[in-house]
Design a protein around this motif. Sequence first.
Motif, PDB file in Angstrom:
ATOM      1  N   ARG A  93       0.835  -1.191   0.000  1.00  0.00           N
ATOM      2  CA  ARG A  93       0.000   0.000   0.000  1.00  0.00           C
ATOM      3  C   ARG A  93       0.875   1.248   0.000  1.00  0.00           C
ATOM      4  O   ARG A  93       0.794   2.104   0.870  1.00  0.00           O
ATOM      5  CB  ARG A  93      -0.927  -0.005   1.205  1.00  0.00           C
ATOM      6  CG  ARG A  93      -2.067  -0.980   1.014  1.00  0.00           C
ATOM      7  CD  ARG A  93      -3.217  -0.671   1.910  1.00  0.00           C
ATOM      8  NE  ARG A  93      -2.898  -0.935   3.279  1.00  0.00           N
ATOM      9  CZ  ARG A  93      -3.195  -0.138   4.285  1.00  0.00           C
ATOM     10  NH1 ARG A  93      -3.817   0.989   4.063  1.00  0.00           N
ATOM     11  NH2 ARG A  93      -2.889  -0.442   5.506  1.00  0.00           N
ATOM     12  N   GLY A  94       1.753   1.283  -0.972  1.00  0.00           N
ATOM     13  CA  GLY A  94       2.559   2.489  -1.159  1.00  0.00           C
ATOM     14  C   GLY A  94       3.454   2.790   0.028  1.00  0.00           C
ATOM     15  O   GLY A  94       3.708   3.937   0.353  1.00  0.00           O
ATOM     16  N   GLY A  95       3.927   1.742   0.712  1.00  0.00           N
ATOM     17  CA  GLY A  95       4.869   1.954   1.798  1.00  0.00           C
ATOM     18  C   GLY A  95       4.227   2.220   3.140  1.00  0.00           C
ATOM     19  O   GLY A  95       4.930   2.518   4.102  1.00  0.00           O
ATOM     20  N   GLU A  96       2.909   2.135   3.227  1.00  0.00           N
ATOM     21  CA  GLU A  96       2.254   2.349   4.512  1.00  0.00           C
ATOM     22  C   GLU A  96       2.655   1.229   5.464  1.00  0.00           C
ATOM     23  O   GLU A  96       2.606   0.059   5.117  1.00  0.00           O
ATOM     24  CB  GLU A  96       0.739   2.347   4.327  1.00  0.00           C
ATOM     25  CG  GLU A  96       0.008   2.837   5.564  1.00  0.00           C
ATOM     26  CD  GLU A  96      -1.475   2.871   5.331  1.00  0.00           C
ATOM     27  OE1 GLU A  96      -2.201   2.360   6.172  1.00  0.00           O
ATOM     28  OE2 GLU A  96      -1.883   3.400   4.291  1.00  0.00           O
ATOM     29  N   GLY A  97       3.059   1.572   6.649  1.00  0.00           N
ATOM     30  CA  GLY A  97       3.487   0.557   7.596  1.00  0.00           C
ATOM     31  C   GLY A  97       4.995   0.440   7.667  1.00  0.00           C
ATOM     32  O   GLY A  97       5.523  -0.285   8.490  1.00  0.00           O
ATOM     33  N   ARG A  98       5.683   1.171   6.809  1.00  0.00           N
ATOM     34  CA  ARG A  98       7.148   1.132   6.824  1.00  0.00           C
ATOM     35  C   ARG A  98       7.641   1.947   8.026  1.00  0.00           C
ATOM     36  O   ARG A  98       7.110   3.019   8.313  1.00  0.00           O
ATOM     37  CB  ARG A  98       7.674   1.742   5.527  1.00  0.00           C
ATOM     38  CG  ARG A  98       9.185   1.722   5.418  1.00  0.00           C
ATOM     39  CD  ARG A  98       9.616   2.413   4.157  1.00  0.00           C
ATOM     40  NE  ARG A  98       9.088   1.737   2.965  1.00  0.00           N
ATOM     41  CZ  ARG A  98       9.194   2.219   1.745  1.00  0.00           C
ATOM     42  NH1 ARG A  98       9.771   3.365   1.544  1.00  0.00           N
ATOM     43  NH2 ARG A  98       8.704   1.562   0.720  1.00  0.00           N
ATOM     44  N   ILE A  99       8.640   1.419   8.704  1.00  0.00           N
ATOM     45  CA  ILE A  99       9.173   2.137   9.869  1.00  0.00           C
ATOM     46  C   ILE A  99      10.036   3.298   9.399  1.00  0.00           C
ATOM     47  O   ILE A  99      10.939   3.124   8.595  1.00  0.00           O
ATOM     48  CB  ILE A  99       9.975   1.192  10.783  1.00  0.00           C
ATOM     49  CG1 ILE A  99       9.034   0.128  11.365  1.00  0.00           C
ATOM     50  CG2 ILE A  99      10.651   1.960  11.917  1.00  0.00           C
ATOM     51  CD1 ILE A  99       9.712  -0.893  12.220  1.00  0.00           C
ATOM     52  N   ASP A 100       9.704   4.467   9.881  1.00  0.00           N
ATOM     53  CA  ASP A 100      10.459   5.674   9.551  1.00  0.00           C
ATOM     54  C   ASP A 100      10.522   6.504  10.835  1.00  0.00           C
ATOM     55  O   ASP A 100       9.573   7.228  11.169  1.00  0.00           O
ATOM     56  CB  ASP A 100       9.738   6.425   8.421  1.00  0.00           C
ATOM     57  CG  ASP A 100      10.538   7.618   7.927  1.00  0.00           C
ATOM     58  OD1 ASP A 100      11.425   8.080   8.658  1.00  0.00           O
ATOM     59  OD2 ASP A 100      10.274   8.089   6.807  1.00  0.00           O
ATOM     60  N   ILE A 101      11.612   6.332  11.567  1.00  0.00           N
ATOM     61  CA  ILE A 101      11.710   6.924  12.904  1.00  0.00           C
ATOM     62  C   ILE A 101      11.539   8.451  12.859  1.00  0.00           C
ATOM     63  O   ILE A 101      10.824   9.030  13.675  1.00  0.00           O
ATOM     64  CB  ILE A 101      13.074   6.568  13.569  1.00  0.00           C
ATOM     65  CG1 ILE A 101      13.225   5.047  13.690  1.00  0.00           C
ATOM     66  CG2 ILE A 101      13.220   7.227  14.934  1.00  0.00           C
ATOM     67  CD1 ILE A 101      12.362   4.368  14.694  1.00  0.00           C
ATOM     68  N   GLY A 102      12.178   9.079  11.884  1.00  0.00           N
ATOM     69  CA  GLY A 102      12.116  10.542  11.790  1.00  0.00           C
ATOM     70  C   GLY A 102      10.686  11.039  11.628  1.00  0.00           C
ATOM     71  O   GLY A 102      10.208  11.867  12.403  1.00  0.00           O
ATOM     72  N   ARG A 103      10.009  10.461  10.635  1.00  0.00           N
ATOM     73  CA  ARG A 103       8.624  10.867  10.388  1.00  0.00           C
ATOM     74  C   ARG A 103       7.715  10.456  11.538  1.00  0.00           C
ATOM     75  O   ARG A 103       6.770  11.167  11.891  1.00  0.00           O
ATOM     76  CB  ARG A 103       8.114  10.231   9.103  1.00  0.00           C
ATOM     77  CG  ARG A 103       8.555  10.966   7.869  1.00  0.00           C
ATOM     78  CD  ARG A 103       7.962  10.315   6.661  1.00  0.00           C
ATOM     79  NE  ARG A 103       8.050  11.169   5.501  1.00  0.00           N
ATOM     80  CZ  ARG A 103       7.386  10.951   4.383  1.00  0.00           C
ATOM     81  NH1 ARG A 103       6.580   9.906   4.294  1.00  0.00           N
ATOM     82  NH2 ARG A 103       7.518  11.752   3.363  1.00  0.00           N
ATOM     83  N   GLY A 104       8.011   9.289  12.103  1.00  0.00           N
ATOM     84  CA  GLY A 104       7.211   8.812  13.235  1.00  0.00           C
ATOM     85  C   GLY A 104       7.298   9.751  14.420  1.00  0.00           C
ATOM     86  O   GLY A 104       6.290  10.095  15.032  1.00  0.00           O
ATOM     87  N   LEU A 105       8.526  10.208  14.712  1.00  0.00           N
ATOM     88  CA  LEU A 105       8.703  11.133  15.842  1.00  0.00           C
ATOM     89  C   LEU A 105       8.029  12.470  15.561  1.00  0.00           C
ATOM     90  O   LEU A 105       7.448  13.083  16.456  1.00  0.00           O
ATOM     91  CB  LEU A 105      10.195  11.333  16.132  1.00  0.00           C
ATOM     92  CG  LEU A 105      10.881  10.154  16.832  1.00  0.00           C
ATOM     93  CD1 LEU A 105      12.373  10.407  16.942  1.00  0.00           C
ATOM     94  CD2 LEU A 105      10.290   9.902  18.207  1.00  0.00           C
ATOM     95  N   MET A 106       8.092  12.894  14.290  1.00  0.00           N
ATOM     96  CA  MET A 106       7.413  14.148  13.921  1.00  0.00           C
ATOM     97  C   MET A 106       5.902  14.007  14.103  1.00  0.00           C
ATOM     98  O   MET A 106       5.226  14.920  14.585  1.00  0.00           O
ATOM     99  CB  MET A 106       7.727  14.517  12.464  1.00  0.00           C
ATOM    100  CG  MET A 106       9.131  15.049  12.243  1.00  0.00           C
ATOM    101  SD  MET A 106       9.557  16.439  13.297  1.00  0.00           S
ATOM    102  CE  MET A 106       8.573  17.691  12.542  1.00  0.00           C
ATOM    103  N   GLY A 107       5.382  12.840  13.698  1.00  0.00           N
ATOM    104  CA  GLY A 107       3.949  12.582  13.867  1.00  0.00           C
ATOM    105  C   GLY A 107       3.552  12.553  15.332  1.00  0.00           C
ATOM    106  O   GLY A 107       2.516  13.090  15.730  1.00  0.00           O
ATOM    107  N   LEU A 108       4.414  11.945  16.140  1.00  0.00           N
ATOM    108  CA  LEU A 108       4.173  11.882  17.589  1.00  0.00           C
ATOM    109  C   LEU A 108       4.130  13.290  18.182  1.00  0.00           C
ATOM    110  O   LEU A 108       3.221  13.634  18.956  1.00  0.00           O
ATOM    111  CB  LEU A 108       5.289  11.068  18.237  1.00  0.00           C
ATOM    112  CG  LEU A 108       5.068  10.609  19.670  1.00  0.00           C
ATOM    113  CD1 LEU A 108       4.138   9.421  19.680  1.00  0.00           C
ATOM    114  CD2 LEU A 108       6.386  10.218  20.305  1.00  0.00           C
ATOM    115  N   LEU A 109       5.091  14.097  17.761  1.00  0.00           N
ATOM    116  CA  LEU A 109       5.173  15.484  18.233  1.00  0.00           C
ATOM    117  C   LEU A 109       3.926  16.261  17.792  1.00  0.00           C
ATOM    118  O   LEU A 109       3.356  17.039  18.565  1.00  0.00           O
ATOM    119  CB  LEU A 109       6.441  16.128  17.674  1.00  0.00           C
ATOM    120  CG  LEU A 109       6.786  17.506  18.222  1.00  0.00           C
ATOM    121  CD1 LEU A 109       7.164  17.421  19.680  1.00  0.00           C
ATOM    122  CD2 LEU A 109       7.945  18.114  17.432  1.00  0.00           C
TER     123      LEU A 109
END
Lengths: 149, 169
Positions: A93-109
């Motif tokens: 699904r176009g990379g959905e579910g791929r681990i991306d720490i940088g983007r993940g932390l930005m999303g968390l923030l």
Amino acid sequence: MKTAVRYLIVLLIFCLVSLGAYELVQKNPSVANAIGIPAGMDDPGFGPDGAGFAGRGRHRPPTNLTPQQMQQFESGQPSEGFAPNGNFEGSERGGEGRIDIGRGLMGLLRNVIIIAAVTAAVIVIRWLFRRMRGPKPRPSPAGAPESQS
Amino acid sequence: MSTKTNLWIDILIFISFLIAYEIRLTGIPIHEWLSIALTLVIVLHLAAHWDWVVQVGKRFFHKLFHASRLDFVVDIVFFIAFVLVMVSGIAISRSVLPVLGLQLEAEASWRFIHSWSANISVFALAVHFALHWKWIVSAITRFIVRPIRRKVSSQRLQPAPITAHRDNA
């Protein structure tokens, strides 16, 4: 014992609401339309796994393939030298579910900021509301006269 | 359940919710299993506050405007949104259901419901957080800030160890 019963009651409510929601959406296709899902989004698509690839990243048959390639496409077998992202689980699904720490932390923030902003807004609205209503009248002590003339 | 336990459960739910929401941070298997664990902890949270739920539910229609009524409505919205997140998450599961030997047809409508109910859950969580702000601040002050301050001040007040000076002159 009391806590266990409460726990079971809440679990039961949780299961009942879940079942209701599932039945409502699964058996009533008009619900999907009512909540604004574009028509045709539930089409099974053309890929080998049908509905599993519906929606974003849906597979469409390429138009410039030879009959042999088309047969390979429909059977879902990859051609020689073609490695479709290995066994990476989120790739379909176009990379959905791929681990991306940088983007993940930005999303968390971003979520923390949203929660902080909404919290601040609600606290300010409540404070304004209380201020508009004014302080509560204090009850007069027992035996004290209601009013002095 | 004591206030201290409640506070730690709430902190655990809050942090788990934020982490589980960010699928890019965890990947799909952790996202799914963490969400299931979170559901069990939320059920525990609800069971711990069951008396409040029953009490407010009983007097819901007695008084038209009441602060606890707003709390109740927000909590119901949060509960329904969270249940929808879980149901739709299970419907599109790619890690939990295969482990159980099940495979549901992943429809786009479930994905749509999953993302939207998750967004609503974040807003409902924020409002829920705001409505219980006083309790959160007082509980954190009582059980986290004060003990830390006490510990720091007691360390400062402790006399320095006496060292014997020997003059061998």
